[in-house]
Design an enzyme around this catalytic site. Structure first.
Site, PDB file in Angstrom:
ATOM      1  N   ALA A   1       0.862  -1.192   0.000  1.00 31.53           N
ATOM      2  CA  ALA A   1       0.000   0.000   0.000  1.00 31.53           C
ATOM      3  C   ALA A   1       0.895   1.238   0.000  1.00 31.53           C
ATOM      4  CB  ALA A   1      -0.961  -0.005   1.191  1.00 31.53           C
ATOM      5  N   LEU A   2       1.769   1.260  -0.980  1.00 29.09           N
ATOM      6  CA  LEU A   2       2.863   2.234  -0.976  1.00 29.09           C
ATOM      7  C   LEU A   2       2.380   3.654  -1.233  1.00 29.09           C
ATOM      8  CD1 LEU A   2       5.596   0.239  -2.943  1.00 29.09           C
ATOM      9  CD2 LEU A   2       5.103   0.240  -0.498  1.00 29.09           C
ATOM     10  N   HIS A   3       3.083   4.586  -0.612  1.00 29.70           N
ATOM     11  CA  HIS A   3       2.819   6.014  -0.818  1.00 29.70           C
ATOM     12  C   HIS A   3       4.163   6.713  -0.965  1.00 29.70           C
ATOM     13  CE1 HIS A   3       3.973   6.259   3.369  1.00 29.70           C
ATOM     14  NE2 HIS A   3       3.009   5.392   3.686  1.00 29.70           N
TER      15      HIS A   3
ATOM     16  N   HIS B   7       7.103   5.761   1.344  1.00 28.69           N
ATOM     17  CA  HIS B   7       7.890   4.565   0.967  1.00 28.69           C
ATOM     18  C   HIS B   7       8.827   4.885  -0.196  1.00 28.69           C
ATOM     19  CE1 HIS B   7       4.128   2.538   2.587  1.00 28.69           C
ATOM     20  NE2 HIS B   7       5.066   1.961   3.304  1.00 28.69           N
TER      21      HIS B   7
ATOM     22  N   GLN C 281       9.596   2.251  16.261  1.00 29.67           N
ATOM     23  CA  GLN C 281      10.045   1.083  15.488  1.00 29.67           C
ATOM     24  C   GLN C 281      11.506   1.278  15.056  1.00 29.67           C
ATOM     25  OE1 GLN C 281       7.845  -1.210  12.292  1.00 29.67           O
ATOM     26  NE2 GLN C 281       8.905   0.229  10.983  1.00 29.67           N
TER      27      GLN C 281
ATOM     28  N   SER D 246      -0.038   4.284   5.017  1.00 32.69           N
ATOM     29  CA  SER D 246      -0.922   3.407   4.233  1.00 32.69           C
ATOM     30  C   SER D 246      -2.335   3.445   4.797  1.00 32.69           C
ATOM     31  CB  SER D 246      -0.399   1.968   4.280  1.00 32.69           C
ATOM     32  OG  SER D 246       0.923   1.954   3.801  1.00 32.69           O
TER      33      SER D 246
HETATM   34  O1  PAF Z   1       7.092  -0.336   8.927  1.00 36.00           O
HETATM   35  C1  PAF Z   1       6.556  -1.300   8.346  1.00 36.00           C
HETATM   36  O2  PAF Z   1       5.933  -1.174   7.294  1.00 36.00           O
HETATM   37  C2  PAF Z   1       6.663  -2.685   8.958  1.00 36.00           C
HETATM   38  O3  PAF Z   1       6.596  -2.622  10.344  1.00 36.00           O
HETATM   39  C3  PAF Z   1       7.922  -3.454   8.512  1.00 36.00           C
HETATM   40  C4  PAF Z   1       9.180  -2.770   8.999  1.00 36.00           C
HETATM   41  C5  PAF Z   1       7.937  -3.570   7.003  1.00 36.00           C
HETATM   42  C6  PAF Z   1       7.905  -4.869   9.104  1.00 36.00           C
HETATM   43  O4  PAF Z   1       6.778  -5.576   8.695  1.00 36.00           O
END
Ligand code: PAF
Length: 281
Positions: free
Chosen positions: A32-34, A37, A153, A186
């Site tokens: 679900a790229l934007h 990404h 994260q 996303s």
């Molecule tokens: O940030 C994300 O989209 C997810 O947490 C990742 C790092 C791809 C792991 O599934």
């Protein structure tokens, strides 16, 4: 761009890229790229790396089955966007490829993993650690690119990589925002029209934090955020915290030498949005 779905094929392709020289850059995504990404792909290519992206909606990091079910998926469009951005390889494994056996590994992040997202999404970071370690092992990249929107994260992955001695540089890339300030995510495409209109208030609040820091006590800033978000009929505050950038420890007083971020999670209807800003003192 080459599309690959097995770890074996991926490793063969990466060996061939390596034999041509240059470094491997990795952009892990859940699709679900934007533009956020794509900015990671751009950063990777600008560094001169061969760009390997992955698209895998990782079930182990979802603590809410509805969230997993509703997570937007559009692999065809994602591949077109990646190709146009100059990505070299896209890895799109099946669930069976990544989890041939249930992953029972438990990762411990101490206090860093138990606050904010860790507190409100139990098991989330364990699932993230499970999949990123599997992906790091499969790709064996020199650098991996992550967005700063997922601030906690990013901090946790940096710690993980240091603790497990991965020979991998983690590159954090700036948040990309919509013209009205909403951080790209996303999940934004799941917002109703009225929730989408309300959502920029989240960033406006963070900007207001920036202007109030140093002029009034942290507790008053927290109260201001809570009342602004919760008095809005379409928004609900899950948490707001000002934390030390490196330890994620919550602060109650501002010490100028201490780099800080203000972090927020808000429900816009059923859609959970997070955002953060670096506080400039
Ligand atoms: O940030 C994300 O989209 C997810 O947490 C990742 C790092 C791809 C792991 O599934």
């Amino acid at each position: 761009m080459i599309r690959i779905s097995t770890i074996q094929d991926l490793q063969q392709e990466i060996a061939s890229l390596r034999s041509r020289g240059g470094k491997i850059g990795f952009v892990p995504t859940m699709g679900a790229l934007h533009e956020g990404h794509l900015s990671l792909v751009e950063a990777c290519i600008q560094k001169g790396d061969h760009c390997v992206a992955s698209i895998f909606v990782n079930p182990t990091q979802f603590n809410d089955p509805n969230d997993l079910r509703n997570y937007p998926r559009n692999p065809q469009r994602d591949c077109e966007l990646l190709e146009r951005s100059g990505c070299h390889v896209v890895f799109m494994p099946s669930e069976a490829e990544m989890y041939p056996e249930p992953d029972t590994r438990k990762f411990e992040f101490g206090e860093m993993g138990s606050v904010m997202e860790g507190k409100h999404r139990p098991g989330h970071f364990n699932g993230v650690a499970q999949i990123v370690t599997k992906l790091f092992d499969a790709v064996q990249a020199d650098r991996a690119y992550f967005g700063q929107k997922d601030f906690q994260q990013l901090a946790i992955i940096k710690t993980l990589v240091a603790e497990l001695h991965y020979p991998l540089e983690i590159v954090g890339c700036p948040i990309i925002r919509e013209p009205d300030g909403l951080a790209m995510s996303s999940r934004n495409q799941l917002l109703s029209e009225e929730h989408r209109k309300a959502a920029p208030i989240i960033y406006q609040c963070l900007q207001e934090v920036q202007s109030r820091v140093g002029t009034c006590p942290v507790v008053e800033i927290e109260q201001y955020i809570e009342s602004t978000i919760n008095n809005h009929p379409l928004l609900n505050l899950e948490y707001f915290q000002i934390v030390e950038r490196n330890t994620l420890r919550q602060v109650s007083t501002i010490i100028p030498e201490n780099p800080l971020n203000a972090c927020i999670a808000v429900f816009a209807g059923k859609v959970r949005l997070i955002d953060n800003v670096e506080i400039i003192l």
